[in-house]
Design a protein around this motif. Structure first.
Motif, PDB file in Angstrom:
ATOM      1  N   LEU A  68       0.844  -1.047   0.027  1.00 32.39           N
ATOM      2  CA  LEU A  68       0.070  -0.228   0.242  1.00 32.39           C
ATOM      3  C   LEU A  68       0.862   1.063  -0.343  1.00 32.39           C
ATOM      4  O   LEU A  68       0.438   2.446  -0.711  1.00 32.39           O
ATOM      5  CB  LEU A  68      -0.893  -0.028   1.232  1.00 32.39           C
ATOM      6  CG  LEU A  68      -2.107  -1.088   1.166  1.00 32.39           C
ATOM      7  CD1 LEU A  68      -2.757  -0.923   2.369  1.00 32.39           C
ATOM      8  CD2 LEU A  68      -2.989  -0.840  -0.026  1.00 32.39           C
ATOM      9  N   GLY A  69       2.145   1.079   0.665  1.00 31.17           N
ATOM     10  CA  GLY A  69       2.822   2.229   0.677  1.00 31.17           C
ATOM     11  C   GLY A  69       3.379   2.723  -0.786  1.00 31.17           C
ATOM     12  O   GLY A  69       3.776   3.840  -1.361  1.00 31.17           O
ATOM     13  N   ILE A  70       3.926   1.501  -1.487  1.00 28.57           N
ATOM     14  CA  ILE A  70       4.377   1.656  -2.932  1.00 28.57           C
ATOM     15  C   ILE A  70       3.236   2.192  -3.883  1.00 28.57           C
ATOM     16  O   ILE A  70       3.333   3.049  -4.514  1.00 28.57           O
ATOM     17  CB  ILE A  70       4.773   0.420  -3.386  1.00 28.57           C
ATOM     18  CG1 ILE A  70       6.130   0.239  -2.684  1.00 28.57           C
ATOM     19  CG2 ILE A  70       5.032   0.519  -4.931  1.00 28.57           C
ATOM     20  CD1 ILE A  70       6.599  -1.488  -2.806  1.00 28.57           C
ATOM     21  N   ALA A  71       1.828   1.826  -3.562  1.00 29.73           N
ATOM     22  CA  ALA A  71       0.786   2.403  -4.356  1.00 29.73           C
ATOM     23  C   ALA A  71       0.577   3.767  -4.054  1.00 29.73           C
ATOM     24  O   ALA A  71       0.283   4.503  -5.049  1.00 29.73           O
ATOM     25  CB  ALA A  71      -0.337   1.439  -4.066  1.00 29.73           C
ATOM     26  N   LEU A  72       0.795   4.019  -2.840  1.00 31.32           N
ATOM     27  CA  LEU A  72       0.423   5.383  -2.419  1.00 31.32           C
ATOM     28  C   LEU A  72       1.628   6.530  -3.079  1.00 31.32           C
ATOM     29  O   LEU A  72       1.318   7.581  -3.478  1.00 31.32           O
ATOM     30  CB  LEU A  72       0.585   5.751  -0.926  1.00 31.32           C
ATOM     31  CG  LEU A  72       0.088   7.041  -0.462  1.00 31.32           C
ATOM     32  CD1 LEU A  72      -1.214   7.608  -0.982  1.00 31.32           C
ATOM     33  CD2 LEU A  72       0.268   7.161   1.108  1.00 31.32           C
ATOM     34  N   ALA A  73       2.665   6.085  -3.105  1.00 30.90           N
ATOM     35  CA  ALA A  73       3.805   6.589  -3.588  1.00 30.90           C
ATOM     36  C   ALA A  73       3.713   6.816  -5.121  1.00 30.90           C
ATOM     37  O   ALA A  73       4.011   7.998  -5.701  1.00 30.90           O
ATOM     38  CB  ALA A  73       5.148   5.967  -3.165  1.00 30.90           C
ATOM     39  N   ILE A  74       3.219   5.780  -5.817  1.00 28.37           N
ATOM     40  CA  ILE A  74       2.939   5.824  -7.136  1.00 28.37           C
ATOM     41  C   ILE A  74       1.574   6.828  -7.454  1.00 28.37           C
ATOM     42  O   ILE A  74       2.085   7.680  -8.402  1.00 28.37           O
ATOM     43  CB  ILE A  74       2.718   4.547  -7.960  1.00 28.37           C
ATOM     44  CG1 ILE A  74       3.986   3.761  -7.797  1.00 28.37           C
ATOM     45  CG2 ILE A  74       2.104   4.734  -9.230  1.00 28.37           C
ATOM     46  CD1 ILE A  74       3.699   2.326  -8.293  1.00 28.37           C
ATOM     47  N   ILE A  75       0.858   7.029  -6.661  1.00 27.17           N
ATOM     48  CA  ILE A  75      -0.658   7.757  -6.800  1.00 27.17           C
ATOM     49  C   ILE A  75      -0.175   8.989  -6.718  1.00 27.17           C
ATOM     50  O   ILE A  75      -0.346  10.009  -7.441  1.00 27.17           O
ATOM     51  CB  ILE A  75      -1.520   7.264  -5.936  1.00 27.17           C
ATOM     52  CG1 ILE A  75      -2.291   5.912  -6.509  1.00 27.17           C
ATOM     53  CG2 ILE A  75      -2.579   8.329  -6.000  1.00 27.17           C
ATOM     54  CD1 ILE A  75      -3.270   5.214  -5.763  1.00 27.17           C
ATOM     55  N   LEU A  76       0.941   9.459  -5.384  1.00 27.21           N
ATOM     56  CA  LEU A  76       1.387  10.814  -5.441  1.00 27.21           C
ATOM     57  C   LEU A  76       2.098  11.609  -6.189  1.00 27.21           C
ATOM     58  O   LEU A  76       2.001  12.644  -6.687  1.00 27.21           O
ATOM     59  CB  LEU A  76       1.914  10.798  -3.721  1.00 27.21           C
ATOM     60  CG  LEU A  76       0.907  10.745  -2.483  1.00 27.21           C
ATOM     61  CD1 LEU A  76       1.522  10.469  -1.285  1.00 27.21           C
ATOM     62  CD2 LEU A  76       0.017  11.662  -2.570  1.00 27.21           C
ATOM     63  N   ARG A  77       3.065  10.498  -6.781  1.00 24.17           N
ATOM     64  CA  ARG A  77       3.690  10.888  -7.726  1.00 24.17           C
ATOM     65  C   ARG A  77       2.884  11.337  -9.180  1.00 24.17           C
ATOM     66  O   ARG A  77       3.339  12.422  -9.922  1.00 24.17           O
ATOM     67  CB  ARG A  77       4.878  10.019  -8.205  1.00 24.17           C
ATOM     68  CG  ARG A  77       5.844  10.373  -9.407  1.00 24.17           C
ATOM     69  CD  ARG A  77       6.993   9.700  -9.369  1.00 24.17           C
ATOM     70  NE  ARG A  77       8.040   9.953 -10.449  1.00 24.17           N
ATOM     71  CZ  ARG A  77       8.122  10.733 -11.428  1.00 24.17           C
ATOM     72  NH1 ARG A  77       6.968  11.519 -11.455  1.00 24.17           N
ATOM     73  NH2 ARG A  77       9.122  10.966 -12.466  1.00 24.17           N
ATOM     74  N   SER A  78       1.992  10.603  -9.354  1.00 25.14           N
ATOM     75  CA  SER A  78       1.242  10.782 -10.495  1.00 25.14           C
ATOM     76  C   SER A  78       0.222  12.035 -10.229  1.00 25.14           C
ATOM     77  O   SER A  78      -0.128  12.782 -11.182  1.00 25.14           O
ATOM     78  CB  SER A  78       0.183   9.614 -10.795  1.00 25.14           C
ATOM     79  OG  SER A  78      -0.574   9.949 -11.758  1.00 25.14           O
ATOM     80  N   ALA A  79      -0.056  12.256  -9.009  1.00 24.93           N
ATOM     81  CA  ALA A  79      -0.962  13.437  -8.633  1.00 24.93           C
ATOM     82  C   ALA A  79       0.000  14.713  -8.829  1.00 24.93           C
ATOM     83  O   ALA A  79      -0.673  15.847  -9.098  1.00 24.93           O
ATOM     84  CB  ALA A  79      -1.600  13.436  -7.421  1.00 24.93           C
ATOM     85  N   THR A  80       1.314  14.709  -8.624  1.00 30.64           N
ATOM     86  CA  THR A  80       1.979  16.095  -8.601  1.00 30.64           C
ATOM     87  C   THR A  80       2.460  16.349 -10.108  1.00 30.64           C
ATOM     88  O   THR A  80       2.821  17.182 -10.595  1.00 30.64           O
ATOM     89  CB  THR A  80       2.980  16.033  -7.772  1.00 30.64           C
ATOM     90  OG1 THR A  80       3.804  14.786  -7.999  1.00 30.64           O
ATOM     91  CG2 THR A  80       2.460  15.936  -6.321  1.00 30.64           C
ATOM     92  N   LYS A  81       2.906  15.138 -10.728  1.00 33.72           N
ATOM     93  CA  LYS A  81       3.718  15.144 -12.075  1.00 33.72           C
ATOM     94  C   LYS A  81       3.234  14.384 -13.330  1.00 33.72           C
ATOM     95  O   LYS A  81       3.622  14.783 -14.360  1.00 33.72           O
ATOM     96  CB  LYS A  81       4.964  14.758 -11.913  1.00 33.72           C
ATOM     97  CG  LYS A  81       5.773  15.611 -10.808  1.00 33.72           C
ATOM     98  CD  LYS A  81       7.287  15.075 -10.726  1.00 33.72           C
ATOM     99  CE  LYS A  81       7.857  15.941  -9.659  1.00 33.72           C
ATOM    100  NZ  LYS A  81       9.114  15.513  -9.125  1.00 33.72           N
ATOM    101  N   GLY A  82       2.289  13.395 -13.097  1.00 29.09           N
ATOM    102  CA  GLY A  82       1.623  12.754 -13.917  1.00 29.09           C
ATOM    103  C   GLY A  82       0.357  13.137 -14.777  1.00 29.09           C
ATOM    104  O   GLY A  82       0.011  14.263 -14.290  1.00 29.09           O
ATOM    105  N   ARG A  83      -0.408  12.134 -15.397  1.00 25.90           N
ATOM    106  CA  ARG A  83      -1.713  12.687 -15.870  1.00 25.90           C
ATOM    107  C   ARG A  83      -2.645  12.942 -14.775  1.00 25.90           C
ATOM    108  O   ARG A  83      -3.630  13.783 -15.143  1.00 25.90           O
ATOM    109  CB  ARG A  83      -2.136  11.286 -16.546  1.00 25.90           C
ATOM    110  CG  ARG A  83      -1.685  11.107 -17.951  1.00 25.90           C
ATOM    111  CD  ARG A  83      -2.318   9.910 -18.797  1.00 25.90           C
ATOM    112  NE  ARG A  83      -1.415   9.068 -19.227  1.00 25.90           N
ATOM    113  CZ  ARG A  83      -1.295   7.954 -19.719  1.00 25.90           C
ATOM    114  NH1 ARG A  83      -2.718   7.541 -19.671  1.00 25.90           N
ATOM    115  NH2 ARG A  83      -0.560   7.155 -20.258  1.00 25.90           N
ATOM    116  N   LEU A  84      -2.557  12.229 -13.739  1.00 22.43           N
ATOM    117  CA  LEU A  84      -3.548  12.570 -12.582  1.00 22.43           C
ATOM    118  C   LEU A  84      -3.555  14.189 -12.262  1.00 22.43           C
ATOM    119  O   LEU A  84      -4.430  14.363 -11.798  1.00 22.43           O
ATOM    120  CB  LEU A  84      -3.186  11.545 -11.405  1.00 22.43           C
ATOM    121  CG  LEU A  84      -4.084  11.450 -10.332  1.00 22.43           C
ATOM    122  CD1 LEU A  84      -5.665  11.133 -10.981  1.00 22.43           C
ATOM    123  CD2 LEU A  84      -3.952  10.689  -9.238  1.00 22.43           C
ATOM    124  N   SER A  85      -2.395  14.613 -12.244  1.00 24.61           N
ATOM    125  CA  SER A  85      -2.330  15.969 -11.850  1.00 24.61           C
ATOM    126  C   SER A  85      -3.250  17.157 -12.476  1.00 24.61           C
ATOM    127  O   SER A  85      -3.742  18.118 -12.082  1.00 24.61           O
ATOM    128  CB  SER A  85      -0.885  16.612 -11.837  1.00 24.61           C
ATOM    129  OG  SER A  85      -0.358  16.704 -13.223  1.00 24.61           O
TER     130      SER A  85
END
Length: 164
Positions: A68-85
């Motif tokens: 879950l920590g790895i998943a959260l890190a991926i989601i946070l990275r996507s939220a700041t720099k990826g498509r999710l942002s």
């Protein structure tokens, strides 16, 4: 040490898959709502069905936290720099040049004369051309019914002084 891996049956696999899926959905739509709580329940059910000793429980909890920590890190990275942002982060700014104002413009009242409707100690209400406005006196107390003049407008703060 990892004997619990051989004890995973179809129900435990379903519990773990549903648990991880629901907790990750909760990461995308935060608020600690139904998906997060249900996912945590499924993960604990998966542990209860699979683990035989306290050591197994602790190892499985550590593995779940790491995943879950790895998943959260991926989601946070996507939220700041990826498509999710692009969908989560507001990129437009509300500027005056674009026609947006935080408060109504009261600078048109500057220099107007009116009457204090309440005692200004230093805040109170005054009337200017039939419009009641919350005002602040510049220096001293101003009695009710006194003539006042607007000397300064700072956003929603209107400063008045007494006219003799």
């Amino acid at each position: 040490m990892f004997d619990f891996i051989y004890n995973i049956d179809i129900w435990a696999a379903i519990f773990f898959i549903l648990g991880f899926t629901l907790v990750i959905i909760e990461m995308f739509f935060p608020g600690f709502g139904a998906p997060g709580i249900t996912g945590i329940i499924f993960l604990f059910l998966g542990i209860l069905v699979t683990a035989e000793t306290l050591t197994d429980v602790l190892i499985m909890l550590a593995i779940i936290l790491v995943v879950l920590g790895i998943a959260l890190a991926i989601i946070l990275r996507s939220a700041t720099k990826g498509r999710l942002s692009k969908t989560l982060v507001l990129s437009d700014s509300l500027e005056k040049e674009s026609g947006f104002e935080g408060t109504e413009d009261l600078s048109g009242f500057l220099g107007k004369k009116g009457v204090a409707l309440t005692v200004l100690r230093p805040a109170g209400t005054a009337e200017f051309d039939g419009v009641k406005i919350d005002v602040v006196s510049e220096f001293d107390f101003i009695d009710k019914g006194s003539k006042v003049k607007i000397v300064k407008v700072e956003g929603r703060r209107i400063v008045v002084s007494k006219i003799d």
